[in-house]
Design a protein around this motif. Structure first.
Motif, short mmCIF file in Angstrom:
data_model
loop_
_atom_site.label_atom_id
_atom_site.label_comp_id
_atom_site.label_asym_id
_atom_site.label_seq_id
_atom_site.Cartn_x
_atom_site.Cartn_y
_atom_site.Cartn_z
N HIS A 46 0.81 -1.21 0.00
CA HIS A 46 0.00 0.00 0.00
C HIS A 46 0.85 1.27 0.00
O HIS A 46 0.37 2.34 -0.38
N ARG A 47 2.12 1.16 0.41
CA ARG A 47 2.98 2.34 0.50
C ARG A 47 3.57 2.75 -0.85
O ARG A 47 3.86 3.91 -1.09
N LEU A 48 3.78 1.76 -1.75
CA LEU A 48 4.45 2.02 -3.04
C LEU A 48 5.71 2.85 -2.81
O LEU A 48 5.98 3.86 -3.51
N ALA A 49 6.48 2.42 -1.82
CA ALA A 49 7.67 3.16 -1.41
C ALA A 49 8.74 3.14 -2.50
O ALA A 49 8.80 2.22 -3.32
N ASP A 50 9.57 4.15 -2.51
CA ASP A 50 10.72 4.28 -3.42
C ASP A 50 10.31 4.44 -4.88
O ASP A 50 11.17 4.34 -5.77
N ILE A 51 9.05 4.70 -5.13
CA ILE A 51 8.63 4.96 -6.51
C ILE A 51 8.39 6.46 -6.63
O ILE A 51 7.53 7.02 -5.93
N PRO A 52 9.14 7.15 -7.47
CA PRO A 52 9.02 8.62 -7.55
C PRO A 52 7.63 9.07 -7.97
O PRO A 52 6.92 8.38 -8.72
N SER A 53 7.25 10.23 -7.51
CA SER A 53 5.97 10.81 -7.90
C SER A 53 5.95 11.11 -9.40
O SER A 53 6.98 11.46 -9.99
N ALA A 54 4.77 10.94 -10.00
CA ALA A 54 4.54 11.27 -11.41
C ALA A 54 5.56 10.60 -12.34
O ALA A 54 6.05 11.21 -13.29
#
Length: 321
Positions: free
Chosen positions: A153-161
């Motif tokens: 649910h966090r989708l961590a380390d994936i840059p915005s946009a």
């Protein structure tokens, strides 16, 4: 963790007591109509369950063991579903050429591989090592990566946009997450303006031929949430998505439930949703339908079997024409 994940209200009625005992109680939010486990499992307890006891995925350790891989039968079934349903759905909305796609709960990588063949740059993500091993070794998906279910649910380390499309069409996702609300907000964050979200989810109040018993919620302790088409649409709007499609799919289904198919788009400019939860939903019809499913499950099962047989006949006729 007792408040509603969707509208954050703390006003719910218990609709199902533990059955089986490890399932936990199921509550219905009086404000938005979301069904959820109350209390929900802690992240540690949920992750322990997925590592040792979960049997709802061909790549789960309880099925494959420490060194195993998904069975060929399961892999072929996944490929048929991708080619017959998931890939055509995506094609109807976007040209995959050059697109960056995050494929969640990617399983053996069948959909990721198909999208790669269409020219997309795909990042397959799955919680189970056996699925990741299969995707890397047999499908040559070198970017496949493991992410625990309790972290998805966090989708961590994936840059915005940075992502053109997020897909989760191989198996349902939101019911298993610690927070669908947080997931959808993060999906919106990582998508580029105009980016796409493709999901499928079980509708707990629309049973299929193998009706969950003795209640519609007796589908295993992994499900912290039980969604309906109506609550799914509210989730999407609350996160700020433009809802293109949120409907019961006429083709795709699980044994227990008919399936909600979601196609949503990130608006070109930010939208702040308002007034979604000012008026509480009418829970009396929801409770009534829950009881009908419990009391008349056999009729629902017969109807589901008939629908399943008719779909098989239609597919046969299509192949012969």
């Amino acid at each position: 963790m007792d408040a509603c994940d969707l509208c954050l209200a703390d006003d719910a009625v218990i609709v199902s007591e533990p059955n089986p005992p490890q399932q936990g109680r199921i509550a219905l939010c009086r404000r938005c109509g979301l069904f959820f486990a109350r209390p929900r499992l802690t992240p540690e307890a949920l992750e322990s369950f997925y590592r040792s006891d979960f049997t709802g995925d061909a790549g789960a350790r309880a099925i494959t063991g420490e060194e195993g891989l998904p069975t060929p039968k399961k892999v072929r079934s996944e490929e048929r579903r991708v080619n017959r349903w998931a890939l055509p759905l995506i094609r109807r909305h976007i040209d995959l050429t050059g697109k960056i796609v995050l494929d969640l709960r990617s399983r053996s990588g069948a959909l990721a591989s198909a999208m790669t063949s269409e020219g997309a740059q795909v990042i397959p993500v799955d919680p189970f090592p056996a699925n990741i091993d299969y995707a890397r070794k047999h499908r040559k998906l070198g970017r496949a990566q493991q992410m625990p279910m309790t972290e998805l649910h966090r989708l961590a380390d994936i840059p915005s946009a940075s992502i053109d499309a997020v897909t989760a069409l191989t198996v349902h996702l939101l019911a298993h997450l610690l927070s669908p609300r947080e997931f959808l907000h993060n999906a919106l964050r990582i998508l580029k303006p105009g980016g796409w979200l493709f999901l499928l989810e079980k509708d707990v109040l629309r049973p299929n031929y193998n009706v969950a018993r003795p209640t519609p919620f007796a589908s295993g302790q992994a499900h912290q949430y039980h969604l309906t088409r109506e609550s799914m649409a509210l989730y999407l709007k609350a996160a700020g998505f433009e809802v293109v499609q949120c409907s019961i799919d006429p083709i795709q289904a699980t044994g227990q439930n008919r399936v909600i198919v979601v196609v949503a788009r990130k608006p070109d400019s930010a939208v702040t949703p308002t007034d979604l939860f000012l008026q509480p939903v009418a829970i009396a019809p929801i409770l009534a339908k829950t009881r009908r499913i419990e009391h008349f499950w056999y009729g629902y099962a017969l109807w589901g079997k008939g629908r399943r047989k008719w779909r098989k006949i239609k597919r046969l006729l299509q192949t012969l024409s």
